[in-house]
Enzyme design. Sequence first.
Site, PDB file in Angstrom:
ATOM      1  N   ALA A 178       6.018 142.941  41.042  1.00 19.64           N
ATOM      2  CA  ALA A 178       7.157 142.459  40.257  1.00 19.64           C
ATOM      3  C   ALA A 178       8.274 141.853  41.096  1.00 19.64           C
ATOM      4  CB  ALA A 178       7.720 143.607  39.413  1.00 19.64           C
ATOM      5  N   ALA A 179       8.281 142.092  42.415  1.00 20.86           N
ATOM      6  CA  ALA A 179       9.350 141.554  43.255  1.00 20.86           C
ATOM      7  C   ALA A 179       8.975 140.219  43.884  1.00 20.86           C
ATOM      8  CB  ALA A 179       9.719 142.555  44.351  1.00 20.86           C
ATOM      9  N   GLY A 180       7.758 139.753  43.615  1.00 26.42           N
ATOM     10  CA  GLY A 180       7.260 138.531  44.251  1.00 26.42           C
ATOM     11  C   GLY A 180       7.663 137.261  43.529  1.00 26.42           C
ATOM     12  N   ASP A 215      -4.174 126.842  33.794  1.00 28.81           N
ATOM     13  CA  ASP A 215      -5.050 125.670  33.687  1.00 28.81           C
ATOM     14  C   ASP A 215      -4.865 124.988  32.329  1.00 28.81           C
ATOM     15  OD1 ASP A 215      -6.079 126.405  36.178  1.00 28.81           O
ATOM     16  OD2 ASP A 215      -7.636 127.649  35.270  1.00 28.81           O
ATOM     17  N   ARG A 257      -1.386 123.291  32.308  1.00 32.74           N
ATOM     18  CA  ARG A 257      -1.455 122.036  33.073  1.00 32.74           C
ATOM     19  C   ARG A 257      -2.193 120.954  32.282  1.00 32.74           C
ATOM     20  NH1 ARG A 257      -2.775 125.020  38.661  1.00 32.74           N
ATOM     21  NH2 ARG A 257      -0.674 125.002  39.557  1.00 32.74           N
ATOM     22  N   HIS A 307     -11.353 129.854  37.539  1.00 35.53           N
ATOM     23  CA  HIS A 307      -9.939 129.549  37.806  1.00 35.53           C
ATOM     24  C   HIS A 307      -9.738 129.088  39.248  1.00 35.53           C
ATOM     25  CE1 HIS A 307      -5.631 129.694  37.324  1.00 35.53           C
ATOM     26  NE2 HIS A 307      -5.480 130.679  38.195  1.00 35.53           N
ATOM     27  N   MET A 356       3.144 129.507  36.909  1.00 36.00           N
ATOM     28  CA  MET A 356       2.223 130.645  36.748  1.00 36.00           C
ATOM     29  C   MET A 356       2.896 131.781  35.991  1.00 36.00           C
ATOM     30  SD  MET A 356      -0.855 131.744  37.284  1.00 36.00           S
ATOM     31  CE  MET A 356      -0.812 132.800  35.836  1.00 36.00           C
TER      32      MET A 356
END
Length: 325
Positions: free
Chosen positions: A9-11, A150, A153, A177, A228
């Site tokens: 969650a911190a990324g 995907d 996009r 993917h 994402m």
Amino acid sequence: MVKVTVCGAAGGIGQPLSLLLKQSPLVSHLSLYDIVNTPGVAADLSHINTKSKVTGHVGADQLEEAIKDSDVIVIPAGVPRKPGMTRDDLFKINAGIVRDLATAAAKFAPKAFMCIISNPVNSTVPIVAEVFKKHNVYDPRRIFGVTTLDIVRASTFIGELIGADPADVKCNVLGGHSGVTILPLLSQVPGTEKLTQEQIEKVTNRIQFGGDEVVKAKDGAGSATLSMAFAGARFALNVVEAAVKGTSTIECTYIDLAAATPEAIASVKEATGEQDIAYFSLPVELGPDGVKNTLPIGAISDYEKTLFTAAATELKGNIAKGAAF
């Protein structure tokens, strides 16, 4: 009451993803887990005036508390792809992270819907499945590889080409993917019949390798994190809606074909020419137990048939690698 846990969650994906989930009135408890910085992210999000409670959990000793009794677990944890990095390089690092998180989920929230974002999804989903099998809690209807980026996009790039609102463009993207395993079915999208073959091949390639476009543009400073996060939140919230309200939504997602209908499985075998592909992204109707129904591939063009053939070998290798790990 719906508890959603975000692992990682911190990324770069985890923070915007958590922000989007915090806005949903259906999420009553947003549990944030990472190896660093989660208490700060949780404190920040907890000031937003929506009703979900936010808790931050950091390090291995707080993993049980983060995951316990979760209804939905979203896993964007892992390292992002850097320029020159292959998905194999990614696999070596992310596979271990995903395995450990899946082990905790199997022990402390075995009925949770698992939404796997960590790349390479073609291999990380089989890892989660094998961990759940080992703990005798496996239900193929509840484990999803999130391939929604995907689809997002495809809607955007096709919309630009045919002059349509991207929000109105619905293009099924099947297979896997990564790269050539991403199979956008342009022939099923109204308006694409006016495109030339060259345009179709060009936009197909752009959908397949859109991630590289972002990695290059960020020039070593990351990969596709914001788009994402948007795609991951869309999928996770559709799972929540289906579980809580019984809302029937169809999303393409990468699943164990053990959860698919015989018609859908037959269509995969026919399109790929392979009899034993175990995982594949298909249009899935989500329901209270996860996969409610799967739709067959439908009619595809001759060009798309060549894409399916090219995808099959690579996909089988990716799946075997994940399962073996």
